[in-house]
Design a protein around this motif. Structure first.
Motif, PDB file in Angstrom:
ATOM      1  N   LYS A 187       0.866  -1.169   0.000  1.00 53.02           N
ATOM      2  CA  LYS A 187       0.000   0.000   0.000  1.00 53.02           C
ATOM      3  C   LYS A 187       0.906   1.224   0.000  1.00 53.02           C
ATOM      4  CE  LYS A 187      -3.639   2.310   2.590  1.00 53.02           C
ATOM      5  NZ  LYS A 187      -4.469   2.252   3.799  1.00 53.02           N
ATOM      6  N   MET A 188       0.628   2.149  -0.936  1.00 51.75           N
ATOM      7  CA  MET A 188       1.414   3.378  -1.031  1.00 51.75           C
ATOM      8  C   MET A 188       0.505   4.576  -0.795  1.00 51.75           C
ATOM      9  SD  MET A 188       3.743   2.388  -4.340  1.00 51.75           S
ATOM     10  CE  MET A 188       4.533   3.964  -4.415  1.00 51.75           C
ATOM     11  N   ASN A 189       1.034   5.577  -0.090  1.00 53.36           N
ATOM     12  CA  ASN A 189       0.305   6.806   0.197  1.00 53.36           C
ATOM     13  C   ASN A 189       1.094   7.988  -0.333  1.00 53.36           C
ATOM     14  OD1 ASN A 189      -1.089   4.997   1.730  1.00 53.36           O
ATOM     15  ND2 ASN A 189      -0.831   6.046   3.654  1.00 53.36           N
ATOM     16  N   PHE A 190       0.401   8.917  -0.975  1.00 54.10           N
ATOM     17  CA  PHE A 190       0.967  10.194  -1.399  1.00 54.10           C
ATOM     18  C   PHE A 190       0.038  11.278  -0.874  1.00 54.10           C
ATOM     19  CE2 PHE A 190       2.177   7.195  -4.719  1.00 54.10           C
ATOM     20  CZ  PHE A 190       3.545   7.418  -4.803  1.00 54.10           C
ATOM     21  N   ASN A 191       0.573  12.238  -0.146  1.00 51.41           N
ATOM     22  CA  ASN A 191      -0.237  13.347   0.366  1.00 51.41           C
ATOM     23  C   ASN A 191       0.443  14.667   0.024  1.00 51.41           C
ATOM     24  OD1 ASN A 191      -2.200  11.748   1.671  1.00 51.41           O
ATOM     25  ND2 ASN A 191      -0.804  11.434   3.368  1.00 51.41           N
ATOM     26  N   TYR A 192      -0.378  15.669  -0.282  1.00 61.30           N
ATOM     27  CA  TYR A 192       0.095  17.023  -0.526  1.00 61.30           C
ATOM     28  C   TYR A 192      -0.894  17.972   0.116  1.00 61.30           C
ATOM     29  CZ  TYR A 192       1.162  21.400  -2.881  1.00 61.30           C
ATOM     30  OH  TYR A 192       1.473  22.703  -3.142  1.00 61.30           O
ATOM     31  N   ARG A 193      -0.383  18.909   0.897  1.00 64.29           N
ATOM     32  CA  ARG A 193      -1.258  19.890   1.544  1.00 64.29           C
ATOM     33  C   ARG A 193      -0.633  21.273   1.412  1.00 64.29           C
ATOM     34  NH1 ARG A 193      -2.613  20.100   7.908  1.00 64.29           N
ATOM     35  NH2 ARG A 193      -1.214  21.850   7.991  1.00 64.29           N
ATOM     36  N   ASN A 194      -1.421  22.209   0.905  1.00 65.04           N
ATOM     37  CA  ASN A 194      -1.019  23.602   0.785  1.00 65.04           C
ATOM     38  C   ASN A 194      -1.964  24.407   1.665  1.00 65.04           C
ATOM     39  OD1 ASN A 194      -0.144  26.116   0.071  1.00 65.04           O
ATOM     40  ND2 ASN A 194      -0.469  25.857  -2.116  1.00 65.04           N
ATOM     41  N   GLN A 195      -1.540  24.668   2.879  1.00 63.25           N
ATOM     42  CA  GLN A 195      -2.395  25.351   3.846  1.00 63.25           C
ATOM     43  C   GLN A 195      -2.337  26.862   3.626  1.00 63.25           C
ATOM     44  OE1 GLN A 195      -1.492  24.312   7.874  1.00 63.25           O
ATOM     45  NE2 GLN A 195      -2.998  25.679   8.738  1.00 63.25           N
ATOM     46  N   LEU A 196      -3.483  27.475   3.587  1.00 62.75           N
ATOM     47  CA  LEU A 196      -3.623  28.925   3.409  1.00 62.75           C
ATOM     48  C   LEU A 196      -2.923  29.421   2.145  1.00 62.75           C
ATOM     49  CD1 LEU A 196      -2.921  29.902   7.118  1.00 62.75           C
ATOM     50  CD2 LEU A 196      -5.150  29.567   6.047  1.00 62.75           C
ATOM     51  N   LEU A 250      -3.744  31.427  -0.186  1.00 64.31           N
ATOM     52  CA  LEU A 250      -3.933  32.832  -0.566  1.00 64.31           C
ATOM     53  C   LEU A 250      -3.100  33.784   0.280  1.00 64.31           C
ATOM     54  CD1 LEU A 250      -7.792  32.829  -1.193  1.00 64.31           C
ATOM     55  CD2 LEU A 250      -5.931  32.554  -2.844  1.00 64.31           C
ATOM     56  N   ILE A 251      -2.467  33.275   1.324  1.00 60.96           N
ATOM     57  CA  ILE A 251      -1.641  34.111   2.198  1.00 60.96           C
ATOM     58  C   ILE A 251      -0.179  33.952   1.799  1.00 60.96           C
ATOM     59  CG2 ILE A 251      -0.862  34.439   4.580  1.00 60.96           C
ATOM     60  CD1 ILE A 251      -3.644  33.592   5.474  1.00 60.96           C
ATOM     61  N   ASP A 252       0.526  35.051   1.717  1.00 55.84           N
ATOM     62  CA  ASP A 252       1.947  35.018   1.373  1.00 55.84           C
ATOM     63  C   ASP A 252       2.724  34.274   2.463  1.00 55.84           C
ATOM     64  OD1 ASP A 252       4.104  35.608  -0.259  1.00 55.84           O
ATOM     65  OD2 ASP A 252       4.586  37.425   0.897  1.00 55.84           O
ATOM     66  N   GLY A 253       3.576  33.361   2.072  1.00 55.63           N
ATOM     67  CA  GLY A 253       4.362  32.607   3.047  1.00 55.63           C
ATOM     68  C   GLY A 253       3.582  31.455   3.653  1.00 55.63           C
ATOM     69  N   ASN A 254       2.845  30.717   2.839  1.00 57.02           N
ATOM     70  CA  ASN A 254       1.987  29.633   3.312  1.00 57.02           C
ATOM     71  C   ASN A 254       2.806  28.406   3.729  1.00 57.02           C
ATOM     72  OD1 ASN A 254       2.700  29.387   0.634  1.00 57.02           O
ATOM     73  ND2 ASN A 254       0.999  28.087   0.137  1.00 57.02           N
ATOM     74  N   PHE A 255       2.120  27.359   4.156  1.00 51.62           N
ATOM     75  CA  PHE A 255       2.724  26.127   4.640  1.00 51.62           C
ATOM     76  C   PHE A 255       2.426  24.995   3.653  1.00 51.62           C
ATOM     77  CE2 PHE A 255       1.575  28.799   8.174  1.00 51.62           C
ATOM     78  CZ  PHE A 255       2.722  28.807   8.948  1.00 51.62           C
ATOM     79  N   VAL A 256       3.441  24.270   3.235  1.00 52.44           N
ATOM     80  CA  VAL A 256       3.274  23.178   2.280  1.00 52.44           C
ATOM     81  C   VAL A 256       3.860  21.906   2.897  1.00 52.44           C
ATOM     82  CG1 VAL A 256       3.870  22.301   0.008  1.00 52.44           C
ATOM     83  CG2 VAL A 256       3.367  24.728   0.307  1.00 52.44           C
ATOM     84  N   THR A 257       3.068  20.834   2.868  1.00 53.78           N
ATOM     85  CA  THR A 257       3.509  19.542   3.387  1.00 53.78           C
ATOM     86  C   THR A 257       3.354  18.491   2.302  1.00 53.78           C
ATOM     87  OG1 THR A 257       2.795  20.119   5.618  1.00 53.78           O
ATOM     88  CG2 THR A 257       3.127  17.791   5.167  1.00 53.78           C
TER      89      THR A 257
END
Length: 87
Positions: A13-22, A24-31
């Motif tokens: 089983k393989m998992n791929f996740n991508y999250r771009n939090q906020l 629209l705000i400059d300097g956001n958080f990417v996981t």
């Protein structure tokens, strides 16, 4: 990934996740996350590994994490099992 659920499914089983939090705000958080796991029928267990990358702000704070997972399942009855995992 929940360590106790590692290897609960047949095969790999393989998992791929991508999250771009906020976004629209400059300097956001990417996981970003990648994980793989496999059931080992002979010992009623599962093994796995994962990689996580976090970028915060304007890529001023970057972290990378890697880990291993192991689980062991115990059949308590025909319909009930207990699974314990470590990360």
């Amino acid at each position: 990934m929940n360590p106790a659920l590692t290897g609960q499914d047949r095969g790999y089983k393989m998992n791929f996740n991508y999250r771009n939090q906020l976004p629209l705000i400059d300097g956001n958080f990417v996981t970003r996350m990648f994980g793989i796991q496999k059931k080992i029928n002979s010992i009623n267990s599962g093994i796995g590994a994962y990689l996580v990358s976090d970028a915060e702000g304007h890529n001023t704070i970057n972290t990378a994490t890697a880990g291993l997972l192991f689980s062991k399942s115990f059949n308590l009855s025909e319909k009930v099992s207990l699974s314990i995992g470590v990360n």
